[in-house]
Design an enzyme around this catalytic site. Sequence first.
Site, short mmCIF file in Angstrom:
data_model
loop_
_atom_site.label_atom_id
_atom_site.label_comp_id
_atom_site.label_asym_id
_atom_site.label_seq_id
_atom_site.Cartn_x
_atom_site.Cartn_y
_atom_site.Cartn_z
N ASP A 1 -4.08 -8.52 23.09
CA ASP A 1 -3.81 -9.22 21.94
C ASP A 1 -3.96 -7.94 20.74
O ASP A 1 -4.97 -7.31 20.45
CB ASP A 1 -5.31 -10.31 21.48
CG ASP A 1 -5.60 -11.07 22.18
OD1 ASP A 1 -4.81 -11.34 23.44
OD2 ASP A 1 -6.04 -12.16 21.82
N LYS B 1 -0.60 -15.37 17.15
CA LYS B 1 -1.90 -15.56 17.05
C LYS B 1 -2.48 -15.30 15.51
O LYS B 1 -1.82 -14.58 14.76
CB LYS B 1 -2.78 -14.70 17.98
CG LYS B 1 -4.34 -14.96 17.76
CD LYS B 1 -4.97 -13.77 18.94
CE LYS B 1 -6.51 -13.49 18.60
NZ LYS B 1 -7.28 -12.62 19.47
N LYS C 1 -1.78 -19.26 19.38
CA LYS C 1 -3.25 -19.15 19.46
C LYS C 1 -4.04 -18.94 18.11
O LYS C 1 -3.99 -17.95 17.60
CB LYS C 1 -3.84 -17.66 20.42
CG LYS C 1 -5.18 -17.57 20.45
CD LYS C 1 -5.55 -16.32 21.17
CE LYS C 1 -6.89 -15.94 21.28
NZ LYS C 1 -7.56 -14.67 21.95
#
Lengths: 478, 300, 328
Positions: C165, C228, C264
């Site tokens: 991430d 995300k 996400k």
Amino acid sequence: MASAFDYAPAPESRSVVDIAPSYGLFIDGEFTDAADGKVFKTVSPSTEEVLSEVARAGTEDVDRAVKAARRAFEKWSALPGSERAKYLFRIARIIQERSRELAVLETLDNGKPIKETRDADLPLVAAHFFYYAGWADKLDHAGYGQNPRPLGVAGQVIPWNFPLLMLAWKIAPALATGNTVVLKPAETTPLSALFFADICRQAGLPKGVVNILTGYGDAGAALVEHPDVDKVAFTGSTAVGKAIARQIAGTDKKATLELGGKGANIVFDDAPVDQAVEGIVTGIFFNQGQVCCAGSRLLVQESVHDEVLHSLKRRLSTLRLGDPLDKNTDIGAINSAEQLSRISALVETGEAEGAERWSAPCELPSAGYWFAPTLFTGVTQAHAVARDEIFGPVLSVLTFRTPDEAVAKANNSQYGLSAGIWTEKGSRILAVANKLRAGVIWANTFNKFDPTSPFGGYKESGFGREGGRHGLEAYLDV
Amino acid sequence: MSDERRRVFKTYKLYVGGKFPRSESGRVYEVTDSKGKWLANAPQSSRKDARDAVVAARKAFGGWSGATAYNRGQVLYRVAEMLEGRREQFVREVADAEGLSKARAAALVDAAVDRWVWYAGWTDKIGQVVGGANPVAGPFFNLSTPEPTGVVTVLAPQDSSFLGLVSVVAPVIATGNTAVVIASADAPLPALSLGEVLATSDLPGGVVNILSGRTAELAAPLASHQDVNAIDLTGAAGDPALAKELEVAAADNLKRVLRPQAVDGADWSAEPGTRRLTAFLETKTVWHPTGALGASGSSY
Amino acid sequence: MPTTAPSPEPSAPSGQGGTSFADATASDSALRRFLHGLPGVDTVGLEARAASLGTRSIKTTAKAYAIDLAISMIDLTTLEGADTPGKVRALAAKAVNPDPTDRTTPRTAAVCVYPDMAATAAAALAGSGVKVASVATAFPAGRAALEVKLADVRDAVAAGADEIDMVIDRGAFLSGRYLKVHEEIVAVKAECGSARLKVIFETGELSTYDNIRRASWLGMLAGADFIKTSTGKVGTNATPANTLLMLEAVRDFREQTGVQIGVKPAGGIRTSKDAIKFLVLVNETAGEDWLDNHWFRFGASSLLNDLLMQRQKLSTGRYSGPDYVTVD
């Protein structure tokens, strides 16, 4: 084909509303049978179930109701505005308290989704009474001079598409300004007006100030024609609006007419596409398109036509059609068999004239009155589906190349009620809005309503405004 | 034969599309003073003249309604200036038309000049008085503005040939409408002369079109005309049957109808208020999303 | 009974898939033109659509399905300075066996930790099928030299992270240096090897929806496997509106390129009700192809316990309480 995430039924409970097997007319504070004893049935358009049997008003009943309203007028109009206001505030509060009951009732009688009655109709009904309640003791400041006087008895005839909301649009300003009212709801949706009569009783409204006559067009015509009616307020078709205008010619009756429309929803190539698609959907499929200000003509710039249509069809395929009481239903039933056949006939005309029809893939229930969300492409100004009001979930798609052409096509209509503009360019919004001959224009939004916002049309969409400070004028002798 | 100079008579003509045509019908009718003395021949307009006038008024509508309010105010004020300069002519015509003393006629002409000034000042104020922002319950800027209705047929009052005429025409055009005016049938000369003033006042051709003739004959096709948006029935005040017939015809395309008012025959000198301005205005309400400055305003 | 339409058959306007955007990333100015040429976003309309989908009523069988799906989509996260191997092992145990009283409860998708905890997480999760996700690139601010960020990624991947991430350089984005952001994502992607890359925009700092749409396309063009919303470390994190917008982006990207990208939302999603609203957004925007933890994740920690309590309520009919789920 079931989706993996198949929403289970989520029906709103019917038990919150108790519909009596029969109802009378509400005249002078009492429920009463029609003089000639006639009745008619009201059915739920989603199931064809008979909901109740209601009295059918005739000429004699109209006369009784107008006389009751006339008797009530003297005291009601003499009441200080601050006291009239309290009745309206009470009504607004009782509507809020009973809003779930009324939402379910309206959905049953009209066929529209509970999502809409719960989130749009009922909140707006309460807000409308709340708004006009506040005007009752401030009329000196409304811009119509000192101590503006009411007109007298208002005869009001409303349609079936927003039964209780149209009642609120009519009754709230009439009472706030000191008029008394005889109101006739549409024959296919009489129930919420009768429940409103009960609310008037709960609010302690003096007898005769509000009278409700359920019935057909003959009762409406008799009401309009009654010599002791001072004010006519009508929402409905342009044909009936013209008939009313002829009926009252040569009299002193003041009139407001909210009539048909063929709203142009204009999408420019720089539009916020995803929101525009939502706006197109809201514009024509809100309330199954049975909305006078519906954006029933999509005018899309040629350069983005394919992209917008692709997104629109994809979005329409997600609409959930079915049981109006299910909280996840997006598209409910058409209000009546008669309206359904009118929609079907116009759609057939569209196909016969060579426009290309596309309908969202959805199963229609076997009972009740249903029409799948439909759009026509390849439509030109010469097609009937581009000119006639369909009053159903049917969108006609036309194209344009330049802003000038968009405006020219949008204005090329006998109607002038609403229009939409979708562009990210602020100056274009203002320029186009300025040129459109329509009473309500939504820029980068559609089908928004508010009690403070005047509503009404240009040209054959009628005259007069409802809502806001402007809405007072229709009920004052100014 | 005296040596006295012979007056040059005036040929009265219509005022349509900024030009001064004769009636296409070729007809005229005699106009007399209150004692029956011949004053002039006036064109007796036909339904075709009415039709041409509507075409001219429609053509002028875009430009005039699109002009700035300030500009319209300047033009209306210019009308007052031009009238002031031709005051003596209008005093004579009004005195003849209405059988009044010079002094009384002068008072009416002065009031008419002042009325142009009054409405000149209204052009850029009416929008603020009757329009405004509406505080809707949502993230929207919502604004109502008045707009002119379009082409308005005006039946000028029959008995107030000039002050009455000005009082019904000026408010119609002040807000951006264009007008087809049917002059007082028996006293049309001041109206026809007004056309000459308007033509020299920077008023675009077609904004005001003036017809003389038989009121009922001209009003009927105009009341039913599908390209006329509104009708002022003031000139039918003395004829309720005609007024009703015209109102019925007007319903064909839902014209806005200003019914005959009790003011006819009464005092046109009183301050008129805004009623005649608002009678021919539409309210346009535009919604614009406002929203937050950014994406941070959202929550659930 | 609402009859939902069969799944739409998108007839993409220009050749399904396969559209190449190589030109768009050829230079800073080309990328800028491309991103600024994307359709604008109307704030009020977007938020109204998200709110409207939030009124969907998900009951009984649909709710049971949604709760299990949501549990399976959680990246169970701990990103604290106070994290220890013990804490991470406890979290991993919970990811594998969320409800000790009910073994039918699905596992979460992943455990998300800092790079120095990735090895601990990998050991604890070995063989479970639960992925190890590691934040990297000088998370959460991302204010470090590129080399440092890349080293951070290499470290996490070496320690056994299945998913990385990363945060974008918001400073570069906001000052219009889109190509720098793009190049950095490409460089990180190259270090990921087989690990899937989630690109965090920190939507709260991008501030406008137009920026979020541009960032989404920028991330997808640069090779993100997931886009995300947020780090969870700023004031505004995942919202229905910004997630809806990103779902529109992945939907449109797949239509044009044929490549599917995951989404996400992270931060601030704490209740089952919230999670179900997000799943409705997925279902009605990107479609059911995304209703799978390979394509949609929740970055969350306390959400799991609320889902577990709701799950117990559905199976027993009683309301549960915090003593009947495990503290982390």
